[in-house]
Write a protein that holds these residues in place. Structure first.
Motif, mmCIF file in Angstrom:
data_model
loop_
_atom_site.group_PDB
_atom_site.id
_atom_site.type_symbol
_atom_site.label_atom_id
_atom_site.label_comp_id
_atom_site.label_asym_id
_atom_site.label_seq_id
_atom_site.Cartn_x
_atom_site.Cartn_y
_atom_site.Cartn_z
ATOM 1 N N ARG A 133 0.858 -1.185 0.000
ATOM 2 C CA ARG A 133 0.000 0.000 0.000
ATOM 3 C C ARG A 133 0.893 1.233 0.000
ATOM 4 O O ARG A 133 1.687 1.423 0.921
ATOM 5 C CB ARG A 133 -0.892 0.009 1.243
ATOM 6 C CG ARG A 133 -2.045 -0.959 1.175
ATOM 7 C CD ARG A 133 -3.025 -0.670 2.290
ATOM 8 N NE ARG A 133 -2.745 -1.439 3.481
ATOM 9 C CZ ARG A 133 -3.230 -1.148 4.688
ATOM 10 N NH1 ARG A 133 -3.986 -0.080 4.854
ATOM 11 N NH2 ARG A 133 -2.946 -1.898 5.729
ATOM 12 N N MET A 134 0.765 2.048 -1.021
ATOM 13 C CA MET A 134 1.638 3.213 -1.138
ATOM 14 C C MET A 134 0.816 4.493 -1.161
ATOM 15 O O MET A 134 -0.290 4.504 -1.729
ATOM 16 C CB MET A 134 2.483 3.105 -2.401
ATOM 17 C CG MET A 134 3.381 1.858 -2.436
ATOM 18 S SD MET A 134 4.502 1.716 -1.027
ATOM 19 C CE MET A 134 5.639 3.039 -1.416
ATOM 20 N N PRO A 135 1.311 5.579 -0.530
ATOM 21 C CA PRO A 135 2.599 5.617 0.168
ATOM 22 C C PRO A 135 2.473 5.064 1.589
ATOM 23 O O PRO A 135 1.550 5.420 2.318
ATOM 24 C CB PRO A 135 2.928 7.115 0.190
ATOM 25 C CG PRO A 135 1.584 7.778 0.215
ATOM 26 C CD PRO A 135 0.660 6.903 -0.580
ATOM 27 N N SER A 136 3.368 4.184 1.962
ATOM 28 C CA SER A 136 3.411 3.606 3.300
ATOM 29 C C SER A 136 4.861 3.368 3.685
ATOM 30 O O SER A 136 5.762 3.383 2.835
ATOM 31 C CB SER A 136 2.643 2.282 3.354
ATOM 32 O OG SER A 136 1.271 2.464 3.128
ATOM 33 N N VAL A 137 5.059 3.114 4.961
ATOM 34 C CA VAL A 137 6.406 2.824 5.455
ATOM 35 C C VAL A 137 6.910 1.517 4.845
ATOM 36 O O VAL A 137 6.150 0.553 4.676
ATOM 37 C CB VAL A 137 6.407 2.729 6.993
ATOM 38 C CG1 VAL A 137 7.780 2.302 7.512
ATOM 39 C CG2 VAL A 137 5.994 4.063 7.609
ATOM 40 N N ILE A 138 8.202 1.494 4.513
ATOM 41 C CA ILE A 138 8.862 0.307 3.961
ATOM 42 C C ILE A 138 9.911 -0.155 4.960
ATOM 43 O O ILE A 138 10.644 0.656 5.535
ATOM 44 C CB ILE A 138 9.520 0.616 2.610
ATOM 45 C CG1 ILE A 138 8.461 1.029 1.578
ATOM 46 C CG2 ILE A 138 10.322 -0.572 2.099
ATOM 47 C CD1 ILE A 138 9.060 1.504 0.262
ATOM 48 N N GLY A 139 10.000 -1.469 5.175
ATOM 49 C CA GLY A 139 11.018 -2.034 6.053
ATOM 50 C C GLY A 139 12.100 -2.747 5.272
ATOM 51 O O GLY A 139 11.865 -3.229 4.157
ATOM 52 N N LEU A 140 13.294 -2.820 5.838
ATOM 53 C CA LEU A 140 14.434 -3.433 5.162
ATOM 54 C C LEU A 140 15.278 -4.181 6.181
ATOM 55 O O LEU A 140 15.561 -3.671 7.264
ATOM 56 C CB LEU A 140 15.280 -2.356 4.478
ATOM 57 C CG LEU A 140 16.644 -2.792 3.938
ATOM 58 C CD1 LEU A 140 16.475 -3.736 2.750
ATOM 59 C CD2 LEU A 140 17.475 -1.568 3.538
ATOM 60 N N LEU A 141 15.684 -5.395 5.852
ATOM 61 C CA LEU A 141 16.658 -6.112 6.664
ATOM 62 C C LEU A 141 17.491 -7.002 5.764
ATOM 63 O O LEU A 141 17.074 -7.349 4.649
ATOM 64 C CB LEU A 141 16.001 -6.928 7.771
ATOM 65 C CG LEU A 141 15.268 -8.234 7.437
ATOM 66 C CD1 LEU A 141 15.038 -9.024 8.708
ATOM 67 C CD2 LEU A 141 13.942 -7.965 6.763
ATOM 68 N N GLY A 142 18.658 -7.345 6.223
ATOM 69 C CA GLY A 142 19.525 -8.188 5.424
ATOM 70 C C GLY A 142 20.721 -8.651 6.218
ATOM 71 O O GLY A 142 21.215 -7.935 7.095
ATOM 72 N N ALA A 257 8.111 -5.595 10.680
ATOM 73 C CA ALA A 257 6.876 -5.180 10.010
ATOM 74 C C ALA A 257 5.884 -4.576 10.992
ATOM 75 O O ALA A 257 5.288 -3.520 10.729
ATOM 76 C CB ALA A 257 6.247 -6.372 9.286
ATOM 77 N N VAL A 258 5.689 -5.232 12.146
ATOM 78 C CA VAL A 258 4.713 -4.706 13.107
ATOM 79 C C VAL A 258 5.272 -3.498 13.846
ATOM 80 O O VAL A 258 4.515 -2.614 14.277
ATOM 81 C CB VAL A 258 4.269 -5.801 14.102
ATOM 82 C CG1 VAL A 258 3.551 -6.921 13.389
ATOM 83 C CG2 VAL A 258 5.443 -6.348 14.899
ATOM 84 N N THR A 259 6.598 -3.428 13.999
ATOM 85 C CA THR A 259 7.199 -2.275 14.679
ATOM 86 C C THR A 259 7.044 -1.009 13.844
ATOM 87 O O THR A 259 6.704 0.063 14.365
ATOM 88 C CB THR A 259 8.692 -2.528 14.956
ATOM 89 O OG1 THR A 259 8.825 -3.668 15.806
ATOM 90 C CG2 THR A 259 9.347 -1.322 15.624
ATOM 91 N N LEU A 260 7.276 -1.115 12.534
ATOM 92 C CA LEU A 260 7.218 0.055 11.655
ATOM 93 C C LEU A 260 5.830 0.278 11.055
ATOM 94 O O LEU A 260 5.560 1.357 10.543
ATOM 95 C CB LEU A 260 8.225 -0.098 10.510
ATOM 96 C CG LEU A 260 9.707 -0.127 10.869
ATOM 97 C CD1 LEU A 260 10.551 -0.274 9.608
ATOM 98 C CD2 LEU A 260 10.116 1.125 11.629
ATOM 99 N N GLY A 261 4.970 -0.733 11.096
ATOM 100 C CA GLY A 261 3.725 -0.633 10.346
ATOM 101 C C GLY A 261 4.036 -0.562 8.867
ATOM 102 O O GLY A 261 3.537 0.306 8.140
ATOM 103 N N ALA A 262 4.878 -1.507 8.404
ATOM 104 C CA ALA A 262 5.469 -1.424 7.071
ATOM 105 C C ALA A 262 4.535 -1.980 6.010
ATOM 106 O O ALA A 262 4.813 -3.017 5.387
ATOM 107 C CB ALA A 262 6.804 -2.157 7.057
ATOM 108 N N PHE A 263 3.435 -1.293 5.740
ATOM 109 C CA PHE A 263 2.495 -1.744 4.718
ATOM 110 C C PHE A 263 3.036 -1.533 3.305
ATOM 111 O O PHE A 263 2.438 -1.996 2.336
ATOM 112 C CB PHE A 263 1.152 -1.031 4.895
ATOM 113 C CG PHE A 263 0.391 -1.510 6.101
ATOM 114 C CD1 PHE A 263 -0.232 -2.741 6.099
ATOM 115 C CD2 PHE A 263 0.331 -0.730 7.242
ATOM 116 C CE1 PHE A 263 -0.931 -3.189 7.211
ATOM 117 C CE2 PHE A 263 -0.352 -1.164 8.363
ATOM 118 C CZ PHE A 263 -0.993 -2.406 8.356
ATOM 119 N N GLY A 264 4.161 -0.838 3.176
ATOM 120 C CA GLY A 264 4.811 -0.715 1.872
ATOM 121 C C GLY A 264 5.636 -1.933 1.524
ATOM 122 O O GLY A 264 6.158 -2.028 0.417
#
Length: 644
Positions: A133-142, A257-264
């Motif tokens: 869903r945009m615009p929404s927060v995006i999360g990244l890990l690696g 995902a739940v911490t940031l609300g990363a629906f992006g």
């Protein structure tokens, strides 16, 4: 294809194992890509220099002016110390040594995060369901050498990247097998973070933990071999290891995902997962990601992607550099350039030519001498001075300092020659700037192991004696005062005859701190010989490669060439005083940690007396653990970019 940039831009991605470099000649177009092993080079500067030296098709007429470095470190100020490698450097000093106009240094995962909006559909692979869903927060890990976590927050028509160290959050097991892995890891680490498992070393740790759980002997395998055996299905224990890795990664991704609300969406990069290919798509990662109890439906709606783009970090670092360069183009009404624009109607024709030249070439004006500026503007040198004073500046040097501040947000720290015709304001600015430049240089030279050894020696010394001659006598006396305040037996000797007498009565367990800018004075070298004969240890604060540096047990290098024509060691004496401060603060911190206050008392509790604190709620004395002279506030707390 001709470049749309004024000059090629250097882009780098520095990890704990490899340093990857590229040149960007057009937006998003990278060439001359090279990957160098960090272990093959002594420091960051040597690695960059090696890459630049091997570039093909480069000429002196097309110098590299701007660079962006993505590095595995939470960049917050001028000093960079890699988390999983021993390299460290000052951003400003490195910019000067590499002769760059702009050097931007950012956390590698911040750079990767900024690349996400620029990735094409064929540069990512979706794992499981969900719809962004945009615009929404995006999360990244690696995961790679460590575990990086970041995020992107939409802000108007741009993105704000989160610089986090979320990989160090505590690992939470989800089943009995993972509990066994946690128990195994706790034997080695006081705090078991997700990074301890979701990294190259983490794969090896999981493998050993599962071997112990199964009661079998573990081979000496590292991440590449474990992964290869698992993918080829020729080692059941390695297959189980990779299975646990993917499951734990699913937990970490769901937490993010739940911490940031990363629906992006949640994106996965790093050096491990993208190499797993279809195995990862079939793994238990997505099932574990959606295993969130009451929030299962919440995370099931969030898509997860693996980044398959080859140069994603380069794209993000480039985007950050481009944004920084745009910011440096001062807009009308801001800083000195805005003042020049507003003043144009009031300027004389000759002064207006100076104004137009500086507005067109603000960066070259920072470094050009007055004769060059006057010639370019086709005016006399006095006209340039009049122009500067029209703007409220004392002279050209003051004008350049204000211009630098307007262009970069910070005044560039460089060494500038003091001239006879300098005003008092210009003279003061140059002296302070020269001192600051020397401090940055020495800071990058500090050896953490040597500092730790020096502090350890001082902590356990039966007696500490400070030896210095001439103008450096005040450094020894300052040190004596500081350590006497700690309740530690200390003396300062600045007379050569007294120095030899004092060295002759040193005992084993005593420490002699010898302070010398050159490290070549025969009187101080004889003190070192006497101290060693008496069984004492020697800490030297001196120049590298000097006789004193070679004779001392611990050497703290302060390389600064003083202008001997002044006959007064102004800057180097300040540098030596600062090293004494570092040692004093280090000793105070260690004594606090060992349950001693800075004055040597056996309790950290400060009584409710004038100048002391107490717990207001209980009325009981309150422990105070802050070392003297240490402040956590700094005007450079968020500085990541240096420019001329």
């Amino acid at each position: 294809m001709p470049s749309t940039f004024d000059s090629p831009r250097l882009i780098a991605d520095i990890g704990g194992t490899y340093a990857r470099f590229a040149l960007e000649t057009n937006p998003g177009e990278f060439s001359q890509i090279a990957s160098l092993r960090c272990a093959d080079y002594p420091d960051f500067h040597a690695t960059v220099s090696a890459y630049l030296a091997n570039l093909s098709g480069m000429s002196a007429s097309t110098p590299i002016e701007h660079a962006a470095i993505a590095i595995a470190y939470p960049v917050e100020d001028d000093m960079v110390r890699m988390t999983n490698y021993h390299w460290q450097f000052s951003i400003e000093e490195m910019r000067q040594r590499l002769k760059l106009d702009t050097l931007v240094v950012v956390n590698d995962f911040t750079a990767l995060a900024m690349a996400l909006p620029r990735l094409n559909a064929n540069e990512v692979q979706q794992i499981g369901g969900g719809q962004a869903r945009m615009p929404s927060v995006i999360g990244l890990l690696g995961s790679g050498t460590g575990l990086g976590l970041s995020g992107l927050i939409p802000a108007a028509d741009a993105w704000v990247a989160l610089g986090t160290e979320g990989g160090h959050t505590a690992f939470a097991p989800r089943d009995e097998r993972e509990i066994a892995v946690l128990r195994y890891a706790m034997k080695q680490f006081e705090h078991v973070s997700f990074e301890r498992l979701l990294s190259g070393p983490g794969l090896a740790l999981i493998y050993r933990a599962l071997a112990e759980r199964a009661g079998t002997a573990a081979e000496d395998l590292q991440a590449p071999e474990i992964t290869l055996r698992a993918l080829e299905q020729r080692d059941a224990l390695c297959e189980e290891t990779l299975e646990v890795f993917c499951a734990v990664l699913g937990t970490a991704a769901a937490d993010l995902a739940v911490t940031l609300g990363a629906f992006g969406g949640i994106y996965i990069g790093g050096g491990i997962v993208p190499k797993l290919g279809e195995y990862f798509a079939r793994s238990c990662f997505r099932a574990r990601f959606e295993d969130k109890g009451r929030f299962t439906a919440y995370v099931a709606a969030i898509p997860t992607f693996v980044i398959t783009a080859e140069h994603a970090t380069f794209k993000g670092a480039s985007a950050i550099l481009e944004a920084q360069l745009r910011n440096l183009q001062t807009t009308p009404g801001a800083g000195l350039l805005g003042q020049i624009r507003r003043a144009r109607p009031e300027l004389s024709p000759a002064e207006l030519r100076v104004a137009e030249h500086i507005l067109a070439h603000p960066r070259s004006a920072l470094n050009d001498p007055i004769a060059t500026i006057a010639r370019a503007a086709q005016v006399s040198q006095p006209t340039v001075i009049r122009f500067c004073r029209t703007l409220g500046c004392e002279g050209l040097s003051d004008f350049k300092l204000r211009l630098a501040s307007g262009l970069t947000g910070t005044v560039p720290v460089t060494h500038t020659q003091v001239n006879l015709d300098d005003s008092m304001l210009e003279l003061g600015a140059k002296v302070l700037g020269n001192t600051a430049s020397a401090i940055l240089q020495v800071r990058s030279q500090l050896n953490r192991d040597m500092m730790a050894r020096a502090v350890e020696l001082l902590l356990h010394a039966g007696r500490i004696e400070f030896y210095a001659l001439g103008h450096y006598g005040v450094v020894a006396q300052d040190a004596e005062y500081k350590f006497l305040r700690f309740g530690m037996p200390s003396s300062a000797y600045t007379d050569p005859r007294l120095q030899l007498l004092a060295a002759n009565v040193l005992k084993p367990g005593d420490v002699a701190v010898v302070i010398s800018n050159s490290g070549r004075l025969p009187e101080l070298l004889e003190v070192v010989e006497r101290a060693h004969q008496r069984g004492a240890l020697v800490v030297a604060i001196t120049a590298g490669q000097s006789p004193l540096a070679r004779k001392a047990d611990v050497t703290l290098i302060v390389d600064h060439t003083e202008d001997v024509e002044t006959h007064v060691p102004m800057v180097s004496r300040i540098l030596h005083l600062l090293v004494i401060d570092i040692l004093a603060v280090g000793v105070a911190m260690r004594r606090n940690a060992d349950g001693l206050d800075p004055l040597g008392n056996s309790s950290l509790l400060e009584l409710d007396e004038p100048g002391r604190t107490a717990d207001q709620s209980s009325g009981q004395p309150q422990a105070k653990r802050t070392a003297p002279g240490v402040s956590l506030a700094s005007p450079l707390a968020r500085l990541t970019s240096h420019s001329r």
